[in-house]
Write a protein that holds these residues in place. Structure first.
Motif, mmCIF file in Angstrom:
data_model
loop_
_atom_site.group_PDB
_atom_site.id
_atom_site.type_symbol
_atom_site.label_atom_id
_atom_site.label_comp_id
_atom_site.label_asym_id
_atom_site.label_seq_id
_atom_site.Cartn_x
_atom_site.Cartn_y
_atom_site.Cartn_z
ATOM 1 N N ALA A 45 0.935 -1.241 -0.155
ATOM 2 C CA ALA A 45 -0.063 -0.035 -0.079
ATOM 3 C C ALA A 45 1.044 1.274 0.256
ATOM 4 N N THR A 51 -4.740 -4.965 -2.129
ATOM 5 C CA THR A 51 -5.615 -6.106 -1.563
ATOM 6 C C THR A 51 -5.483 -7.507 -2.346
ATOM 7 N N GLN A 88 -8.546 -2.678 -4.351
ATOM 8 C CA GLN A 88 -7.282 -1.893 -4.633
ATOM 9 C C GLN A 88 -6.067 -3.153 -4.914
ATOM 10 N N ILE A 108 -11.410 -4.808 -10.015
ATOM 11 C CA ILE A 108 -10.462 -3.491 -10.102
ATOM 12 C C ILE A 108 -11.088 -2.914 -11.266
ATOM 13 N N SER A 144 2.249 1.505 -3.491
ATOM 14 C CA SER A 144 1.083 1.988 -4.463
ATOM 15 C C SER A 144 0.937 3.304 -4.163
ATOM 16 N N GLN A 145 0.847 3.961 -3.007
ATOM 17 C CA GLN A 145 0.748 5.350 -2.561
ATOM 18 C C GLN A 145 1.660 6.136 -3.431
#
Length: 578
Positions: free
Chosen positions: A46, A281, A278, A272, A49-50
């Motif tokens: 995460a 996930t 996401q 998705i 990805s951010q």
């Protein structure tokens, strides 16, 4: 039956329950920590990805999560390792006690079991079956339990992440497990049959090796090889069948795993596109599904060992639950003179087939009794009943005024010393073979027995004297071994001596040595002598002539010859030459 097997054998694990509990707790901690790891990896994914959207990589945050993940992995490893170690210690000690119980059981099993069961089958239960059961409980049972914890934990987490995706994954997994369970059930039955056939094979191999000289002498190699090939074919077919059912489990689970990945990819791809999931996930979900399928595979592999263990456990418990000799005797013989009374004794090894019919006799202390008769007349049976190896159908046997059923077996056996036709010596020194279970024997007493038994020449010729180990390399004849067993009986010095055809398979010179030792040994003792040779019979105080389970004549050698009855017929037929 399987539940009964585990509950019955669990009794042997009571002493080691602390190890079992600690092992299960540590293993469970390690398994549950494994369940946490994919979620921590999800957090790292995460953060990465951010950064794709912000163009700023938060290395500090990633480093913190990565360190926490590493710590969890290390703790999980340590807990799992020591959990497995505790279970291995408990399992191995439990199997050690199980082997001891099997060995102890052998001393208590009724004799008729050994009359009807191949030796190899019993040996197989005490060795091969114990090893297979040990493998099942020492490592594979724990592996299956801990893998199951991981599977359940991962499934719970997947439902929390996405119920729809979890449902689709579980549906494909359950289908595979249902088919696998069918194969596993068939595999257990096939393995049980395989172990039975292996016991039969061991029995035949044991008989072939023991009697290999006779097989050669009678040119029976071809017949024996034919029987071996037949049993080998049966065992081979059973092995193929059991291995087929076991080997198909893992490949099938691999197929289920790959099919589940396809389902997860298809469903998650659609979600998705719809903006309902996401990427991080999906990463976590795929890791969880991978853990589920890989641990299910480990469970299947563990079951591949547990299934033979269950089958072997059943065979072990069958043996441990065999009917035992009863020993309700509580009385001791206060005066051991060797007075023996047979009163209306009736006995048969098989129901409806009586061997001894209303046998009665009174043997006074110090008498030498010879028992003769044709094969099947009941000669050896009489001795077996006197030693209480078998229970009477009716009647009683009384030793020094006490019925033998009222004497504890160990106390009863102390009253007897035996020399059998088949010499029993074990791998150990001559000293150990002679002394055996007799307590507090000093060197002077041992040397005296060696002299009386006529084996001083043998001991003096040995490189280490009385401490020479009897083995394949020790050049000791069957007659010399028989003299060693006579020395063993002499040393025990029991009030009653039993000699069951002790000179039937030796040459004339050795027979004279043995006969001299027997005469010395029986002097002053009540003795029962089963023999075919005249030299052993003619100096008996009384001769019992048995025919069809009854005493048909009684007297000494001269009296019976003068009577011209059945004994005279046996004598003329070659009693002294057999």
């Amino acid at each position: 039956m399987k539940n009964n097997i585990f509950s019955k054998i669990a009794v042997f694990g009571q002493k080691y329950k602390t190890y079992f509990v600690v092992g299960i707790v540590l293993g469970s901690i390690g398994s549950l920590l494994n369940v946490v790891i994919p979620n921590m990896i999800k957090n790292i994914a995460a953060l990465i990805s951010q950064s794709l959207y912000t163009n700023v990589m938060d290395f500090d945050a990633i480093r913190v999560v990565a360190i926490k993940t590493a710590v969890v992995i290390i703790i999980s490893f340590i807990a799992s390792y020591f959990g497995a170690w505790c279970l291995t210690i408990a399992g191995q000690n439990m199997v050690k006690d199980l082997r001891s119980a099997l060995n102890d059981k052998t001393d208590r099993v009724k004799m008729n079991y050994f009359d009807t069961t191949a030796l190899g089958d019993t040996v197989s239960r005490m060795t091969d079956d114990c090893d297979a059961f040990s493998a099942a409980i020492s490592s594979n049972l724990g592996k299956a339990v801990f893998s199951l914890i991981i599977v359940l934990g991962c499934l719970i987490v997947t439902f929390v992440i996405n119920p729809l995706l979890a449902f689709c994954s579980i549906a494909s997994i359950l289908l595979g497990l249902f088919i696998n369970a069918s194969f596993a059930k068939m595999g257990t039955n096939a393995i049980k049959e395989q172990r039975r056939l292996l016991g039969n094979m061991n029995g035949m191999i044991n008989e072939s090796i023991t009697g290999h000289m006779l097989i050669k002498a009678f040119n029976g190699e071809e017949e024996v090889l034919g029987q071996f090939d037949e049993k080998n074919q049966d065992l081979s077919r059973a092995l193929f069948k059991s291995q087929f059912f076991i080997s198909v489990l893992t490949p099938f689970m691999d197929f289920v795993s790959n099919f589940t990945y396809v389902v997860v990819c298809l469903v998650s791809g659609i979600m998705i596109i719809l903006g309902k999931m996401q990427i991080e996930t999906i990463v976590a979900f795929i890791l969880y599904i991978k853990m589920v399928t890989s641990n299910l595979t480990q469970i299947i592999q563990a079951l591949g060992s547990i299934q033979p263990g269950i089958a072997c456990g059943e065979r072990i418990m069958e043996y441990l639950e065999l009917e035992e000799e009863t020993d309700e005797g509580r009385e001791n013989v206060s005066k051991t003179e060797g007075d023996v009374v047979f009163r209306n004794v009736r006995f048969g090894y098989v129901e409806g087939q009586i061997v001894l019919k209303d046998f009665s006799a009174h043997i006074k202390p110090g008498m030498k009794v010879a028992i003769v008769g044709p094969t099947g007349a009941g000669k050896s049976t009489l001795i077996n009943l006197l030693m209480r190896f078998y229970e009477l159908n009716s009647g009683s046997i009384i030793v020094d005024g006490v019925p033998i059923k009222d004497i504890p077996r160990s106390k009863l056996h102390d009253l007897f010393a035996m020399v059998l036709q088949e010499t029993w010596t074990f791998k150990g020194s001559i000293r150990e073979n002679i002394v055996y279970s007799t307590k507090n024997v000093d060197d002077e007493e041992l040397e005296g027995v060696i002299e009386r038994a006529g084996i001083k020449f043998l001991v003096d010729a040995m490189p280490d004297g009385v401490d020479t180990v009897l083995s394949e390399t020790a050049n000791v004849s069957s007659g010399q071994k028989q003299l060693i067993t006579i020395a063993r009986a002499m040393l025990k010095n029991s009030p009653i001596m039993i000699l069951d055809e002790a000179t039937s398979s030796v040459d004339t010179r050795t027979e004279k040595l043995i006969q001299k030792a027997i005469d010395d040994m029986t002097k002053g003792h009540t003795s029962f002598v089963i023999a075919h040779r005249l030299s052993t019979i003619k100096n008996a105080d009384v001769i019992f002539v048995l025919k069809d389970g009854d005493i048909v004549e009684t007297g000494n050698h001269e009296e019976l010859l003068d009577a011209g009855g059945f004994y005279s017929e046996l004598y003329k037929a070659g009693l002294d030459a057999t």
